[in-house]
Design an enzyme around this catalytic site. Structure first.
Site, PDB file in Angstrom:
ATOM      1  N   GLY A   1       0.800  -1.216   0.000  1.00 34.55           N
ATOM      2  CA  GLY A   1       0.000   0.000   0.000  1.00 34.55           C
ATOM      3  C   GLY A   1       0.832   1.265   0.000  1.00 34.55           C
ATOM      4  N   PHE A   2       1.930   1.247   0.687  1.00 38.47           N
ATOM      5  CA  PHE A   2       2.721   2.463   0.780  1.00 38.47           C
ATOM      6  C   PHE A   2       3.831   2.528  -0.249  1.00 38.47           C
ATOM      7  CE2 PHE A   2       1.560   3.248   5.471  1.00 38.47           C
ATOM      8  CZ  PHE A   2       0.415   3.905   5.061  1.00 38.47           C
ATOM      9  N   GLY A   3       3.934   1.521  -1.077  1.00 40.38           N
ATOM     10  CA  GLY A   3       4.938   1.618  -2.126  1.00 40.38           C
ATOM     11  C   GLY A   3       5.728   0.334  -2.307  1.00 40.38           C
TER      12      GLY A   3
ATOM     13  N   LYS B   1      12.527   2.798  -0.631  1.00 41.79           N
ATOM     14  CA  LYS B   1      11.075   2.678  -0.679  1.00 41.79           C
ATOM     15  C   LYS B   1      10.539   3.750  -1.612  1.00 41.79           C
ATOM     16  CE  LYS B   1       7.277   1.547   2.233  1.00 41.79           C
ATOM     17  NZ  LYS B   1       7.102   0.847   3.490  1.00 41.79           N
TER      18      LYS B   1
ATOM     19  N   ASP C   1       1.246   3.335  12.463  1.00 44.87           N
ATOM     20  CA  ASP C   1       1.009   2.077  11.759  1.00 44.87           C
ATOM     21  C   ASP C   1       1.885   0.959  12.344  1.00 44.87           C
ATOM     22  OD1 ASP C   1      -0.393   0.555   9.984  1.00 44.87           O
ATOM     23  OD2 ASP C   1       0.805   1.096   8.225  1.00 44.87           O
TER      24      ASP C   1
END
Ligand SMILES: *[C@@H]1O[C@H](CO)[C@@H](O)[C@H](O)[C@H]1NC(C)=O
Ligand SMILES: *[C@@H]1O[C@H](CO)[C@@H](O)[C@H](O)[C@H]1NC(C)=O
Ligand SMILES: *[C@@H]1O[C@H](CO)[C@@H](O)[C@H](O)[C@H]1NC(C)=O
Ligand SMILES: *[C@@H]1O[C@H](CO)[C@@H](O)[C@H](O)[C@H]1NC(C)=O
Length: 696
Positions: free
Chosen positions: A378-380, A399, A498
């Site tokens: 989801g974040f990369g 990332k 998170d």
């Protein structure tokens, strides 16, 4: 016309008769003058030529070529006596002239300016201007009665003096001025229909015949102009007028001839093929000029499809503008390319010590090759890279995130600049960042062992190697320690937002390192402002997040609690919505069987005291009310056995309906909003837990 003349005159190309005047005047000038030029070659001495005018070898008199801003004049070199004085009465003698001319413009629409047949007191026109002054007058003397010039202008350009001569291609009668007293569009009367005029163009490049007759007694001037190849001469003149004004012009001695000029943008070559003149006597008539007896007309070299000056100027201007725009575009493209390669920095990007060059990252990750990918989600996407420099960290993890807005990135970068200075053995070290196109690249230390998520779930499935209790407890304490640093020990409070197994990386020494701190914030910021956005992962999100949307250290503690229970039990926090780890552990505790929650794969290989402690602390952290959750400082004290764990109060679940309340809230968020699956930052395998971006 031409009849009644002595035969001998027809035998000469040039014919000049000097009749002895009937009555002598004070000068030697005869009262009558007649001459005919059928071509001009060999008779240069009979003409007075100035400016750019010249007699061509083929006999043509060229008044101007097509160069811009030039003028030329040609006069008969002897004066003519047009004024007859009888005591007080002054009369202008009758005269007649005929000429055949050709005007060849630069292009059909770009000719200019025109030429004149002129009666002038001088055999040239010194100081006369080009363009609209037609080589006849100039700005200073135009209109001055001391000029004593009369001209029939054959003008091909309109608009001199703003509408005075408003029609281009016209004939005008001018007295001392270039403003015509009489003006007619160029045309001739049709002999079959005497009322019908046939228009034609002066600058057709074809021979045109002009006839001018002046009758002294009636002061009438007739002017006719028509294409020289017409079968017959028009019977009705185009202009037939009384011109008493001529009396103010004509002096004792006058010169007859032509003037012509070109303009700066509009130019024509003006040629005279032949010219006859006759004055004095009862009814002088200039000799007829047969085309066959004249030199051949000049070749018509006008450009058929040309542009006039204004259009040409416009084209040139537009071309210039286009060139400039193209140049600008070129540089813009270069600039953009460099910008994309990260070689040009936006203002805010400068002076950030942790900004790395895209070029270096590109090289380090082998051009972001697929085989360098060590995680996606989801974040990369995360790539493994190696930087071969003096830096002690030769292995890096890059990332690559594509945030929904660059505005968020700017703030985020400001934040990670300070986060970059975070140093703790339980945090993944952020080495730097780089913005490239719409991507944000975050560069971390490469942590070789993968994530806690893979150690808990994937690896046991693959190899049967189960994380030992000691390692689990050590990991739990390490995560707590990292979180404590973020919450309390660093110079400002950092909320992770998170906390989950996939964001915990395990290094060679089985030491946990918390990664991706603050990243969720980027997504909250980047989202549309009118929605309150909560970013987190289902199962780890504190209940208040779905109500207020505000993350806090307490919501981090909640997530840690879930993670702690997960580490001990080896079970995910929730399944498809019927199982909730915390509730399940709470029920086991209520029934006095809390150790049943311990991962069965451990068998008996665990410390029951530590396990019970960890489960209880985990439950404490999962308290529904944020204020009732312990601080990380206390969590560590409990885990280290420095402090007794308090009893869990009866309000742990807030109410009896807490379970369904919690569940429905999460479900609602998942179903109504985007859900994106998140993958462990540095793990090799996919993880089934998901990150949720929920908005309301
Ligand atoms: C030019 O004019 C002279 C008379 O002035 C004449 O004798 C001569 O023949 C003319 N030249 C030509 C080529 O007609
Ligand atoms: C035209 O030529 C004259 C000289 O013959 C010069 O003085 C004048 O500036 C020129 N005009 C333009 C517009 O070039
Ligand atoms: C007309 O021309 C004469 C002689 O060149 C000059 O003296 C006079 O001032 C001019 N008049 C005007 C109104 O320009
Ligand atoms: C001028 O034209 C008018 C009308 O056609 C005619 O009656 C007159 O005789 C002409 N005058 C001269 C001098 O040709």
């Amino acid at each position: 016309m031409g009849t009644g003349r002595p035969m001998v005159s027809f035998l000469l190309m040039f014919f000049l008769v000097l009749n002895v005047p009937a009555q002598r005047t004070t000068t030697d000038t005869p009262a009558t003058t007649s001459f005919t030029f059928r071509g001009f070659s060999g008779n240069e001495s009979e003409t007075r030529i100035s400016g750019v005018a010249m007699i061509k070898p083929d006999g043509l008199l060229r008044l101007t070529d097509r160069n811009p801003n030039v003028s030329g004049t040609a006069f008969f070199n002897k004066p003519v006596r047009l004024l007859e004085t009888n005591g007080d009465s002054r009369v202008i003698r009758s005269f007649s002239t005929s000429f055949v001319f050709v005007i060849i413009p630069t292009s059909s629409s770009n000719g200019g300016f025109g030429f004149t047949f002129t009666l002038s007191p001088t055999p040239d026109r010194p100081g006369a201007g080009s363009a609209q002054y037609l080589g006849l007058l100039n700005k200073e003397n135009d209109g001055n009665s001391s000029n004593h010039v009369f001209a029939v202008e054959l003008d091909t350009v309109q608009g001199f003096k703003d509408g005075a001569d408003s029609t281009g291609n016209h004939i005008g009668l001018n007295f001392n001025s270039l403003t015509s007293d009489v003006q007619e569009p160029v045309a001739y009367y049709d002999n079959d229909h005497p009322d019908r005029k046939e228009d034609f163009s002066l600058q057709s490049g074809k021979p045109i015949r002009a006839l001018l007759d002046y009758d002294g007694p009636t002061q009438t001037l007739n002017f006719t102009v028509y294409p020289a190849d017409s079968e017959s001469k028009p019977l009705r003149p185009l202009i037939s007028r009384r011109v008493p004004k001529l009396l103010e012009i004509v002096q004792e001695e006058m010169y007859v001839g032509f003037t012509a000029a070109t303009g700066r943008d509009q130019s024509s070559a003006h040629y005279v093929m032949g010219w006859s003149f006759s004055s004095g006597g009862e009814r002088p008539i200039a000799e007829t000029l047969d085309l066959s007896e004249l030199p051949p007309p000049p070749p018509n070299t006008m450009k058929k499809r040309g542009y006039n000056g204004k259009v040409l100027a416009l084209i040139v201007a537009l071309s210039g503008v286009t060139l400039i725009l193209l140049a600008l575009l070129f540089f813009l493209v270069i600039y953009k390319k460099r910008l994309q390669r990260g070689e040009i920095l936006e203002d805010w990007e400068i002076n950030h010590p942790h900004r790395l060059r895209y070029k270096d990252l590109y090289a380090a990750t082998d051009g972001f090759k697929e085989n360098r990918i060590i995680g996606t989600g989801g974040f990369g996407t995360v790539y493994r890279g190696s930087i071969s420099s003096s830096s002690s960290h030769d292995q890096i993890a890059v990332k690559k995130i594509t945030p929904n807005s660059m505005q968020g990135v700017r703030e985020f970068v400001a934040e990670i600049e300070s986060l970059g200075r975070l140093r703790h053995k339980n945090l993944v070290n952020l080495q730097g960042w780089c913005k490239h196109k719409n991507d944000l690249l975050l560069i971390y230390d490469y942590i070789p062992n993968g994530s806690l998520d893979s150690l808990l779930y994937s690896r046991p499935r693959q190899s049967g190697a189960v994380l030992s209790w000691n390692v689990r407890f050590q990991i739990a304490k390490g995560i707590a320690s990292g979180l404590l640093y973020l919450h309390e020990e660093w110079e400002k409070i950092v909320i992770h937002r998170d906390v989950k197994p996939s964001n915990v990386l395990i290094d060679d020494n089985m030491n946990p390192r918390l990664g991706d701190f603050g990243l969720a914030r980027l997504y909250e910021r980047g989202s549309l402002s009118h929605t309150t956005v909560v970013v987190g992962t289902i199962g780890y999100m504190a209940p208040e997040l779905t109500r207020s949307g505000k993350s806090s250290t307490a919501s981090d503690v909640f997530a840690f609690g879930v993670l702690l229970l997960e580490i001990v039990s080896g079970r995910r926090p929730t399944d498809s919505g019927t199982f909730f780890l915390a509730d399940w552990v709470m029920e086991l505790r209520a029934s006095g069987e809390i150790l049943h929650a311990v991962d069965p794969r451990l068998g008996s290989g665990y410390d029951s005291g530590e396990a019970k402690l960890a489960l209880t602390v985990g439950l404490l952290c999962c308290h529904q009310r944020p204020a009732s959750r312990p601080l990380m400082r206390m969590v560590i004290r409990y885990l280290n056995g420095d402090e007794d764990v308090p009893e869990i109060d009866d309000n742990w679940g807030y109410s009896d309906s807490s379970r369904s309340d919690l569940g429905s809230k999460f479900e609602g968020n998942v179903s109504s909003d985007q859900t994106s699956s998140s993958i462990a930052s540095f793990s090799v395998t996919r993880v089934s837990s998901s990150s949720v971006i929920s908005g309301r």
